[in-house]
Enzyme design. Structure first.
Site, PDB file in Angstrom:
ATOM      1  N   SER A  65      31.369  40.493  23.583  1.00 10.11           N
ATOM      2  CA  SER A  65      30.479  41.272  24.915  1.00 10.11           C
ATOM      3  C   SER A  65      29.225  41.565  24.316  1.00 10.11           C
ATOM      4  O   SER A  65      28.260  40.839  23.871  1.00 10.11           O
ATOM      5  CB  SER A  65      31.306  42.368  25.488  1.00 10.11           C
ATOM      6  OG  SER A  65      30.760  42.765  26.552  1.00 10.11           O
TER       7      SER A  65
ATOM      8  N   ASP B 201      36.806  35.786  33.392  1.00  6.67           N
ATOM      9  CA  ASP B 201      36.154  37.040  33.039  1.00  6.67           C
ATOM     10  C   ASP B 201      35.221  37.833  34.164  1.00  6.67           C
ATOM     11  O   ASP B 201      34.485  37.276  34.664  1.00  6.67           O
ATOM     12  CB  ASP B 201      35.174  36.642  31.926  1.00  6.67           C
ATOM     13  CG  ASP B 201      34.505  37.905  31.103  1.00  6.67           C
ATOM     14  OD1 ASP B 201      34.234  38.902  31.793  1.00  6.67           O
ATOM     15  OD2 ASP B 201      34.300  37.801  29.832  1.00  6.67           O
TER      16      ASP B 201
ATOM     17  N   HIS C 237      38.130  39.331  30.287  1.00  5.05           N
ATOM     18  CA  HIS C 237      37.101  39.858  29.432  1.00  5.05           C
ATOM     19  C   HIS C 237      37.559  40.259  28.093  1.00  5.05           C
ATOM     20  O   HIS C 237      37.346  40.088  27.001  1.00  5.05           O
ATOM     21  CB  HIS C 237      36.210  40.901  29.976  1.00  5.05           C
ATOM     22  CG  HIS C 237      35.044  41.083  29.335  1.00  5.05           C
ATOM     23  ND1 HIS C 237      33.928  40.374  28.979  1.00  5.05           N
ATOM     24  CD2 HIS C 237      34.566  42.528  28.657  1.00  5.05           C
ATOM     25  CE1 HIS C 237      33.020  40.898  28.197  1.00  5.05           C
ATOM     26  NE2 HIS C 237      33.164  42.237  28.020  1.00  5.05           N
TER      27      HIS C 237
END
Length: 331
Positions: free
Chosen positions: A148, A280, A309
């Site tokens: 991320s 995601d 995610h």
């Protein structure tokens, strides 16, 4: 009827634990000599010395890091997502440690155990902070793994510091924010500014509540039909988030959403693995991994059907072997 179990009854275990706790409390309350016989008292740190597991940056920020495993083994450096800490990599760090690697996890400035400093919450500082840790530990031939926001940090570090210094063997981006999350004329598929303004408003209004809603819902895909939410996973996400500073997290939203990593992606020449779940809900795959893989000079793209995610937690049994295969192929 006789109980054939080799374990003592639950009541007996509870009683023994209570007695043990009471004995420990009494022991801790007893006065102790300054040093055991024949053993010198521990010396305080020398003036100006850095505490263990911290490094001090050029602007005076103390960055916390973990460094586990043989010092002569290939290092794997883990860069965590917003607003978490290096604890989010537990499943991966223990896995690679078990396979003989040296593993390093870094708490970003303002996150986890690092200093809750007021400024410097941008990718340039994030990457420079990581470089400070890497130089202190003198890591060479490292593989940098970022999830991320940590994917942006790892990429920025490799492009601006690690690759020019000859310290990097490979790069892994997992559910990562590059090339750029924000919708702009040059990036029409991005998310509108209102999405990130909404995150800032929710954080400012009630950070604790917001940090429950994200893991309970889209982060791990627990909002999908048929999903089985894990209270332990949700609580651990909340715990990590609340360890950090609100100012760092607030400013970090701009850092992960508005930074354009296009030139960093083009600059990276070391082998790169791009991993992303096609479900995601935090960093949509179409405007991230699919574009990043094309911009990198030497990349492999792996798309995971139905993964969320937070797939490093929910699907570690799939992610970890794929990471290991990539690292071993670099040897």
């Amino acid at each position: 009827m006789h109980d054939p179990s080799p374990f003592p009854p639950v009541g007996a275990v509870r009683r023994d634990l209570m007695l043990g706790a009471a004995a420990l409390a009494v022991s801790l309350a007893m006065p102790r000599p300054a040093a055991a016989a024949g053993r010198p008292a521990a010396s305080p740190p020398a003036a100006g010395a850095e505490p263990m597991n911290f490094v001090t940056t050029a602007d005076g920020v103390e960055i916390f890091y973990k460094d586990w495993g043989p010092k002569d083994a290939q290092p794997i450096v883990f860069h965590h997502g917003w607003p978490l800490s290096s604890d989010d990599w537990d499943a991966q760090m223990l896995f690679f440690l078990g396979h003989g690697h040296r593993v390093i996890g870094i708490d970003r400035r303002g996150h986890g155990r690092s200093t809750q400093v007021s400024g410097g919450h941008d990718m340039d500082h994030y990457a420079a902070d990581a470089a400070t840790v890497v130089r202190k530990l003198d890591l060479k031939g490292a593989v940098h793994v970022g999830h991320s926001t940590g994917g942006g940090e790892a990429l920025h570090y490799v492009a601006r510091h690690g690759q020019p210094e000859g310290r990097v063997a490979g790069l892994v981006l997992i559910g990562a924010v590059p090339p750029i999350m924000l919708q702009t004329p040059a990036n029409p598929g991005g998310l509108p500014l209102s999405v990130f303004d909404g995150m800032r408003a929710a954080l400012a209004a009630n950070r604790s509540e917001f940090y429950r809603a994200l893991p309970e819902g889209p982060f791990y895909g627990f909002n999908r039909p048929g999903a089985t939410p894990s209270e332990a996973v949700i609580a651990n996400w909340w715990r990590q988030g609340m360890m950090g500073g609100a100012k760092a997290h607030y400013d970090g939203i701009k850092a992960f959403s508005e930074t354009d990593f296009t030139e960093d992606l083009r600059a990276v020449s070391v082998p790169a693995l791009v991993m992303h779940g096609d479900d995601d809900q935090i960093v949509p795959i179409a405007d991230s991994a699919l574009l990043s893989a094309d911009l990198l000079q030497a990349s492999e793209l792996k798309v995971y059907k139905g993964f969320p995610h937070g797939m490093c937690t929910t699907h570690a049994e799939v992610v970890n072997p794929d990471l290991l295969a990539f690292v071993r192929a670099l040897a």
